[in-house]
Design an enzyme around this catalytic site. Structure first.
Site, PDB file in Angstrom:
ATOM      1  CG  ASP A  96      -1.985   0.983   1.117  1.00 59.60           C
ATOM      2  OD1 ASP A  96      -2.085   1.762   0.208  1.00 59.60           O
ATOM      3  OD2 ASP A  96      -3.200   0.786   1.842  1.00 59.60           O
ATOM      4  CB  VAL A  97       3.497   2.172  -2.221  1.00 61.26           C
ATOM      5  CG1 VAL A  97       3.837   1.157  -1.679  1.00 61.26           C
ATOM      6  CG2 VAL A  97       3.040   1.976  -3.634  1.00 61.26           C
ATOM      7  CE  LYS A  98      -3.978   4.639   0.012  1.00 63.77           C
ATOM      8  NZ  LYS A  98      -3.430   3.913   1.098  1.00 63.77           N
ATOM      9  NE  ARG A  99       5.578   4.949  -2.909  1.00 70.48           N
ATOM     10  CZ  ARG A  99       5.724   5.483  -1.984  1.00 70.48           C
ATOM     11  NH1 ARG A  99       6.270   6.655  -1.874  1.00 70.48           N
ATOM     12  NH2 ARG A  99       6.691   4.867  -1.109  1.00 70.48           N
ATOM     13  CB  THR A 126      -2.216   1.301  -3.737  1.00 75.72           C
ATOM     14  OG1 THR A 126      -1.304   1.565  -2.766  1.00 75.72           O
ATOM     15  CG2 THR A 126      -3.093  -0.006  -2.946  1.00 75.72           C
TER      16      THR A 126
END
Ligand SMILES: O=c1ccn([C@@H]2O[C@H](COP(=O)(O)O)[C@@H](O)[C@H]2O)c(=O)[nH]1
Length: 291
Positions: A96-99, A126
């Site tokens: 879950d890095v949301k880059r 993510t």
């Protein structure tokens, strides 16, 4: 050598261990509750214990990178060890890095997380499509090339997101759709374009749809998913944020079969001693709801 796709491995994980995903979120209050230091070493010990408890019980884990990143380089070393354990245990790992960024910058994020042999290698990450789904072209190509996956944020579980994600797209092929629906449509098309076998279980590109939401408010009709829908759904918001596993089918409708039920605090707060039992219980609860 043929590389297995993320979608295929997700289908196998579901078949073997069900649809639960255990979050690895070493909040400082959880570290304290587990008797661990609020440090990189504490986060490593916490993460490795969660992996050990999940192994053989659940199929999927989701480390929240922010809780490691707060310790700087030492936190990343800790995370690398947690990821190595998870890979060795055969768990499917969603970072879950949301880059999100453009061009070669977002490409570098994909290289970091999705390249086989990278110290931060995971099965999927993510990503945020709010610079345009097209800005994720290179991560999509890299993911598919290496048998990895991406989950594009579409309708997130936090209440602040509605204003942006329910907004109506002004122009282009998705004019008149909500932002959330437009992301879902793009992902469905990309999955259909990427499919190379006639009966795949899932595509390798998914969306994030929060379990706290009425998806109709985001322009998504869950009763009307295409019958051959390939799009997996990463679903945070169960447990601590109020989403209830018993409502899985009413929240996600025709998408329910592809939903990754993600819980972090609600299981992690059981403590290290009771974590394995809590994971087993959740896996059975999700299994019972899915029949
Ligand atoms: O829409 C989203 C996207 C990601 N998250 C992340 O999932 C977990 C949820 O933790 P809980 O303790 O189960 O509430 C956390 O890492 C979030 O950053 C999300 O909640 N919603």
């Amino acid at each position: 050598m043929t590389v297995s796709t993320f979608g295929d491995r997700l289908g196998e994980a579901f078949a073997a261990r069900g649809q639960l995903c255990v979050g690895i979120d070493p909040h400082s209050w959880l570290l304290a509750g587990w008797g661990l230091a609020d440090s990189a070493a504490g986060a490593e010990s916490f993460g490795r214990s969660v992996v050990a408890a999940a192994a053989g019980r659940a199929g999927i884990v989701k480390p929240q990178v922010a809780f490691f990143e707060r310790f700087g380089s030492a936190g990343f070393v800790a995370l690398e060890r947690v990821l190595a354990d998870a890979r060795a245990a055969g768990l499917l790992v969603i970072g879950d890095v949301k880059r999100g960024d453009l061009g070669t910058s977002v490409e570098a994020y994909a290289d970091a997380w999705l390249t086989p042999g990278s110290p931060l290698e995971v099965d999927a990450i993510t990503v945020t499509p709010f610079m345009g789904v097209g800005s994720l072209q290179r991560p999509i190509e890299i993911a598919l090339q290496h048998g990895k996956g991406l989950f594009l944020l579409a309708a997130t579980s936090n209440p602040e997101a509605a204003g942006v994600q329910q907004a109506v797209v002004a122009g282009g092929p998705h004019a008149g759709l909500t932002v959330a629906r437009a992301v879902l449509e793009d992902v469905a098309r990309l999955n259909a374009d990427a499919v190379t076998v006639t009966t795949p279980t899932f595509g390798s590109l998914g969306v994030v749809l929060g379990a706290t939401l009425d998806l109709a408010e985001f322009g998504i009709d869950v009763a009307a998913a295409p019958k051959n829908c390939l799009t997996p759904v990463l679903a945070p918001g169960f447990g601590h944020q109020g989403g209830n596993i018993m409502d899985l089918v009413s929240i996600y409708g025709e998408y329910a079969g592809g939903v990754i039920v993600s819980e972090s605090r609600s299981v992690l707060s059981q403590g290290s001693d009771r974590l394995a039992a809590a994971i087993e219980r959740r896996v059975s609860e999700v299994g019972a709801v899915r029949g």
